[in-house]
Design an enzyme around this catalytic site. Structure first.
Site, PDB file in Angstrom:
ATOM      1  N   GLU A 104      16.759 -33.930  23.995  1.00 24.03           N
ATOM      2  CA  GLU A 104      15.968 -34.832  23.138  1.00 24.03           C
ATOM      3  C   GLU A 104      16.530 -36.256  23.202  1.00 24.03           C
ATOM      4  O   GLU A 104      15.786 -37.233  23.182  1.00 24.03           O
ATOM      5  CB  GLU A 104      15.965 -34.318  21.693  1.00 24.03           C
ATOM      6  CG  GLU A 104      15.114 -33.056  21.528  1.00 24.03           C
ATOM      7  CD  GLU A 104      15.209 -32.477  20.128  1.00 24.03           C
ATOM      8  OE1 GLU A 104      16.335 -32.139  19.704  1.00 24.03           O
ATOM      9  OE2 GLU A 104      14.166 -32.366  19.463  1.00 24.03           O
ATOM     10  N   GLU A 124      16.647 -23.804  21.407  1.00 20.76           N
ATOM     11  CA  GLU A 124      16.585 -23.658  19.950  1.00 20.76           C
ATOM     12  C   GLU A 124      15.948 -22.350  19.515  1.00 20.76           C
ATOM     13  O   GLU A 124      16.358 -21.741  18.529  1.00 20.76           O
ATOM     14  CB  GLU A 124      15.794 -24.829  19.336  1.00 20.76           C
ATOM     15  CG  GLU A 124      16.561 -26.144  19.261  1.00 20.76           C
ATOM     16  CD  GLU A 124      16.391 -26.997  20.507  1.00 20.76           C
ATOM     17  OE1 GLU A 124      15.969 -26.462  21.559  1.00 20.76           O
ATOM     18  OE2 GLU A 124      16.673 -28.207  20.430  1.00 20.76           O
TER      19      GLU A 124
HETATM   20  N1  3HC Z   1      27.444 -26.647  19.022  1.00 22.31           N
HETATM   21  C1  3HC Z   1      28.714 -26.309  18.727  1.00 22.31           C
HETATM   22  N2  3HC Z   1      29.503 -25.611  19.566  1.00 22.31           N
HETATM   23  C2  3HC Z   1      28.986 -25.278  20.748  1.00 22.31           C
HETATM   24  C3  3HC Z   1      27.675 -25.609  21.125  1.00 22.31           C
HETATM   25  C4  3HC Z   1      26.882 -26.335  20.206  1.00 22.31           C
HETATM   26  N3  3HC Z   1      25.633 -26.709  20.485  1.00 22.31           N
HETATM   27  N4  3HC Z   1      27.445 -25.132  22.363  1.00 22.31           N
HETATM   28  C5  3HC Z   1      28.575 -24.526  22.750  1.00 22.31           C
HETATM   29  N5  3HC Z   1      29.502 -24.606  21.776  1.00 22.31           N
HETATM   30  C6  3HC Z   1      30.886 -24.105  21.828  1.00 22.31           C
HETATM   31  C7  3HC Z   1      30.910 -22.585  21.888  1.00 22.31           C
HETATM   32  O1  3HC Z   1      30.871 -22.018  20.602  1.00 22.31           O
HETATM   33  C8  3HC Z   1      32.230 -22.344  22.593  1.00 22.31           C
HETATM   34  O2  3HC Z   1      33.244 -22.487  21.632  1.00 22.31           O
HETATM   35  P1  3HC Z   1      34.585 -21.605  21.737  1.00 22.31           P
HETATM   36  O3  3HC Z   1      35.217 -21.992  23.041  1.00 22.31           O
HETATM   37  O4  3HC Z   1      35.325 -21.965  20.534  1.00 22.31           O
HETATM   38  O5  3HC Z   1      34.116 -20.166  21.760  1.00 22.31           O
HETATM   39  C9  3HC Z   1      32.341 -23.527  23.556  1.00 22.31           C
HETATM   40  O6  3HC Z   1      31.441 -24.513  23.064  1.00 22.31           O
HETATM   41  C10 3HC Z   1      31.953 -23.194  24.977  1.00 22.31           C
HETATM   42  O7  3HC Z   1      30.687 -22.542  24.953  1.00 22.31           O
HETATM   43  P2  3HC Z   1      30.351 -21.341  25.948  1.00 22.31           P
HETATM   44  O8  3HC Z   1      31.444 -20.338  25.921  1.00 22.31           O
HETATM   45  O9  3HC Z   1      28.983 -20.896  25.615  1.00 22.31           O
HETATM   46  O10 3HC Z   1      30.420 -22.109  27.351  1.00 22.31           O
HETATM   47  P3  3HC Z   1      29.521 -21.940  28.640  1.00 22.31           P
HETATM   48  O11 3HC Z   1      30.066 -22.883  29.635  1.00 22.31           O
HETATM   49  O12 3HC Z   1      29.378 -20.514  28.995  1.00 22.31           O
HETATM   50  O13 3HC Z   1      28.045 -22.423  28.226  1.00 22.31           O
HETATM   51  C11 3HC Z   1      26.427 -23.857  27.255  1.00 22.31           C
HETATM   52  C12 3HC Z   1      27.825 -23.753  27.903  1.00 22.31           C
HETATM   53  C13 3HC Z   1      25.334 -23.511  28.278  1.00 22.31           C
HETATM   54  C14 3HC Z   1      26.248 -25.276  26.795  1.00 22.31           C
HETATM   55  C15 3HC Z   1      26.329 -22.865  26.074  1.00 22.31           C
HETATM   56  O14 3HC Z   1      27.461 -23.044  25.251  1.00 22.31           O
HETATM   57  C16 3HC Z   1      25.123 -23.001  25.231  1.00 22.31           C
HETATM   58  O15 3HC Z   1      24.064 -22.514  25.584  1.00 22.31           O
HETATM   59  N6  3HC Z   1      25.254 -23.676  24.063  1.00 22.31           N
HETATM   60  C17 3HC Z   1      24.237 -23.763  23.093  1.00 22.31           C
HETATM   61  C18 3HC Z   1      23.200 -24.762  23.456  1.00 22.31           C
HETATM   62  C19 3HC Z   1      22.152 -24.855  22.365  1.00 22.31           C
HETATM   63  O16 3HC Z   1      21.737 -23.891  21.778  1.00 22.31           O
HETATM   64  N7  3HC Z   1      21.716 -26.093  22.108  1.00 22.31           N
HETATM   65  C20 3HC Z   1      20.730 -26.315  21.119  1.00 22.31           C
HETATM   66  C21 3HC Z   1      21.389 -26.471  19.795  1.00 22.31           C
HETATM   67  S1  3HC Z   1      20.219 -26.606  18.493  1.00 22.31           S
HETATM   68  C22 3HC Z   1      19.664 -28.195  18.595  1.00 22.31           C
HETATM   69  O17 3HC Z   1      20.018 -28.915  19.492  1.00 22.31           O
HETATM   70  C23 3HC Z   1      18.756 -28.621  17.506  1.00 22.31           C
HETATM   71  C24 3HC Z   1      18.146 -29.929  17.778  1.00 22.31           C
HETATM   72  O18 3HC Z   1      16.893 -29.759  18.340  1.00 22.31           O
HETATM   73  C25 3HC Z   1      17.991 -30.741  16.532  1.00 22.31           C
END
Ligand code: 3HC
Ligand code: NAI
Length: 654
Positions: A104, A124
């Site tokens: 975004e 999301e």
């Molecule tokens: N917020 C906070 N922490 C996050 C995060 C996030 N969005 N994404 C990842 N982390 C943290 C994980 O909890 C993890 O923490 P830890 O080491 O303490 O366990 C660390 O980052 C590493 O994450 P992964 O183990 O998942 O690492 P990968 O390299 O395997 O994957 C990734 C990376 C593809 C970015 C994956 O972490 C992921 O899919 N993250 C979530 C992405 C997501 O859902 N984004 C949307 C959020 S909602 C949003 O944006 C709302 C908006 O529209 C207003």
């Protein structure tokens, strides 16, 4: 405290760099830093601004750890409106995974470039949410309604190249992204490129019927989940209202999702999944053994799927079978599964052929002399498994990891059949193994730390979700199935029909009701297991008398065309009066009073049975934590993610 966002002028380009490990999530500090930087750029000598991230990825989304807490200014939608309103041209430079609020942010920039390996998307929906910072409003303006619906309702990221084709990315930059983005920003300025605000663009032509088509498709696919329906409503608003009104709609529905129990459950699962990958007491820097090739014993239902999981991750596999004929049969199933992956669009023909070429067959254990890991997946016979492990002990090199895919058997007893129990571990895959994401990693009493650390890391490499279990009959998942199945049998005797039990559980959200699951797995499996038990061990006959009689009538489940249901050629279940007669007869023989059983009681007792056993599993230390059980049930047993798993559900219901 220094800000995770820095801003510097490089000649005529203002460069905003975000450096907030691990994934540059939009925490309060990042949002504030971005706002300060974009404001600074308005008043300096910059002609354009580039937003770029340090580390492994562009912003991967909002900071999920801040969800459920009071929101702190600046809010993301306001911040992104400020970026979009910038009087200086803004370029976003994406690498890694630009997800959710991260993408975004890119949509609020005026131009977007990306490294060739970058991915963009809106995950999301997997958190029970929708993009809440303009994603539902800006995406359809750039890519059209259908592409926006696909991208946002699926939650599946797409590659930069595809994003470029649908208009979400303008340029792919090979080589150094930061330098390339700065050079491109200069070119844009030099060529007089306009400030191009996504919010000011018109949504391309679309067919109004598309919204209802997606609504009914999603009602089937994401049963009971509210976020997908709200996403459709937001995109419809984008297509039919002003940008401001659409943003108001998005905010209203985003907050409704954020406050829902579904999102709380799915956010719990997000963190539970990541916590499950961590082993208490195992040092982070525990050494790992290199795994460059693997062997699989048994090319049946499980062996073939396990082989594909490794080959798909580029790891060569040697599959051992009992005879050339069995080997041919096993490899033919692998071929058929790859053809299926191509047909479903999961792999291209070339990718499938490349993966398939990594799987070779053999009937000689000597072929395993050099492999780094062997996974045994032969019949569920403890004596056979012990014999095979004694053989592997001789055939495999020192340091090779020896794993069993057993569903129930004692991993310690299997390890004792070797002279190296520290190298032995359980790797319990789920069927179909090339598709199901769960991997129960069974830690034996003597399993070495480096073996456990290696297998946990390997699981991630082959795209599985690992959960550690201690040794007990059935480990976490199958052990919990036992009281669940017994309760289902009691409900039948007390007055519920098989279809009432299954329908009640499916309406509640389980992917499949318990009796349909038993029919799918085969009623003969439980029957054979009970044959080896004393009456005492078998327990209350009310919990198994009906399935035993069904097996004795030749009703083994789907494979014989009949079990708790009758099955036609397409394996569609229909209720069968013969089954009801057996249930009535057993109820009368065992003196069970028949009564009306409500759907609510069915759900409460079946889920209650899972929760009670889960509590014991945590208390005994078989599972490290209750969240691990939730991950097992959601990824391995069709428990609805929107309810967070049995333990989360139980804790929230008191
Ligand atoms: N917020 C906070 N922490 C996050 C995060 C996030 N969005 N994404 C990842 N982390 C943290 C994980 O909890 C993890 O923490 P830890 O080491 O303490 O366990 C660390 O980052 C590493 O994450 P992964 O183990 O998942 O690492 P990968 O390299 O395997 O994957 C990734 C990376 C593809 C970015 C994956 O972490 C992921 O899919 N993250 C979530 C992405 C997501 O859902 N984004 C949307 C959020 S909602 C949003 O944006 C709302 C908006 O529209 C207003
Ligand atoms: P299967 O019966 O489909 O396949 C077993 C294969 O092992 C057969 O092809 C057989 O020829 C081969 N085999 C037997 N003895 C052998 C030997 N000495 N050397 C080499 N190959 C030999 O069985 P399935 O379903 O694949 O199960 C295998 C294991 O996986 C079992 O322990 C089972 O409990 C476990 N499991 C099964 C699941 C399922 O849903 N089917 C799910 C998870 C685990």
């Amino acid at each position: 405290m220094s800000s995770p966002v820095s801003y510097q002028l490089e000649d005529t380009i203002g460069v905003i760099s975000i450096d907030s490990p691990p994934v540059n999530a939009l925490s309060h500090a990042v949002r504030q830093g971005l706002l300060d930087a974009i404001n600074a750029a308005q008043n300096d000598a910059s002609e354009a601004v580039v937003i770029v991230c340090a580390g492994r990825t562009f912003i991967a989304g909002a900071d999920i750890t801040e969800f459920g807490k009071p929101l702190k200014d600046p809010w993301l939608p306001d911040l992104l409106n400020t970026i979009e309103a910038s009087a200086k041209l803004v370029v976003a430079a994406l690498h890694g995974t630009a997800l959710g609020g991260g993408f975004e942010t890119a949509l609020a920039a005026h131009y977007r470039c990306a490294a060739p390996g970058a991915k963009i998307g809106f995950p999301e929906v997997h958190l029970g949410l929708l993009p809440g910072a303009g994603g539902t409003q800006r995406t359809p303006r750039l890519a059209g309604v259908q592409a926006a619906l696909d991208l946002i309702t699926s939650g599946t990221p797409i590659a930069a190249g595809e994003a470029q084709e649908i208009g979400l990315i303008d340029k792919i930059i090979d080589g150094d992204l930061r330098a390339g983005a700065i050079a491109w920003a200069r070119e844009l300025v030099a060529s007089g490129a306009k400030i191009r605000r996504s919010s000011e663009q018109d949504v391309p032509e679309f067919d109004h019927a598309i919204f209802d088509v997606y609504r009914s498709k999603l009602a089937r696919r994401a049963r009971g989940q509210v976020a997908p329906d709200h996403i459709v409503a937001c995109i419809e608003a984008a297509a039919t209202m002003t940008f401001e009104d659409g943003m108001a709609k998005e905010r209203e529905l985003f907050m409704a999702c954020m406050d829902s129990s579904q999102s709380a459950a799915m956010r719990h699962l997000f963190f539970a999944e990541r916590l499950a990958a961590k082993v208490d007491g195992l040092a982070k820097d525990t050494p790992q053994r290199p795994i460059k090739s693997i062997g699989i014993i048994g090319g049946g239902t499980m062996g073939g799927g396990i082989a594909m999981s490794f080959a798909n991750a580029g790891i060569p596999v040697t599959m051992i079978e009992i005879s050339e004929e069995a080997l041919e049969r096993g490899l033919a199933i692998v071929d058929k599964n790859y053809a299926g992956s191509v047909k479903r669009g999961k792999l291209t023909q070339e990718q499938a052929a490349k993966c398939r070429a990594l799987i070779v067959g053999s009937v000689d254990y000597a072929s395993l002399a050099d492999v780094d890991l062997v996974i045994e997946a032969v019949f569920e016979d403890p004596e056979l498994k012990k014999k095979i492990f004694a053989k592997l002990d001789k055939a495999c090199k020192a340091g090779a990891i020896l794993a069993t895919n057993t569903s129930y058997q004692d991993v310690d007893a299997i390890a004792a059949a070797t002279g190296r129990p520290e190298d032995v571990i359980g790797m319990h895959f789920f069927s179909p193994a090339h598709i199901m994401k769960l991997l129960e990693v069974v830690r034996g009493k003597k399993t070495a730390d480096d073996v456990l650390a290696t297998v946990m890391a390997l699981a991630k490499k082959i795209r599985k979700v690992p959960v550690v279990s201690g040794v007990c009959y059935g480990f976490i998942g199958n052990r919990m199935l036992s009281p669940y199945g017994k309760t289902a049998q009691l409900l039948l005797l007390e007055g519920a029909s098989p279809q009432q039990v299954d329908n009640a559980m499916e309406a509640w959200g389980m992917a499949m009701g318990p009796l349909r699951v038993f029919d799918l797995a085969g009623l003969d499996i439980g029957y054979k297991a009970r044959e080896a038990l004393s009456d005492d061990e078998k327990g209350d006959p009310k919990s198994y008398r009906v399935p035993d009689l069904l097996v004795e009538m030749g009703r083994l489940g789907q494979k014989s065309g009949a079990g708790f249901y009758h099955y036609d050629d397409a394996r569609k279940p229909t209720p069968d009066s013969a089954v009801q007669e057996i249930i009535d007869q057993v109820a009368s023989e065992l003196g069970v009073d028949r009564r009306t059983v409500t759907d609510e009681e069915i759900v409460a007792r079946l889920i209650g049975a899972l929760i009670d056993e889960g509590k014991k599993i945590v208390a005994e230390g078989i599972a490290q934590r209750s969240g691990d059980i939730d991950v097992v049930y959601v990824y391995g047993y069709g428990f609805p993610a929107a309810r967070g798993g049995p333990m989360f559900y139980g804790a929230n219901r008191g």
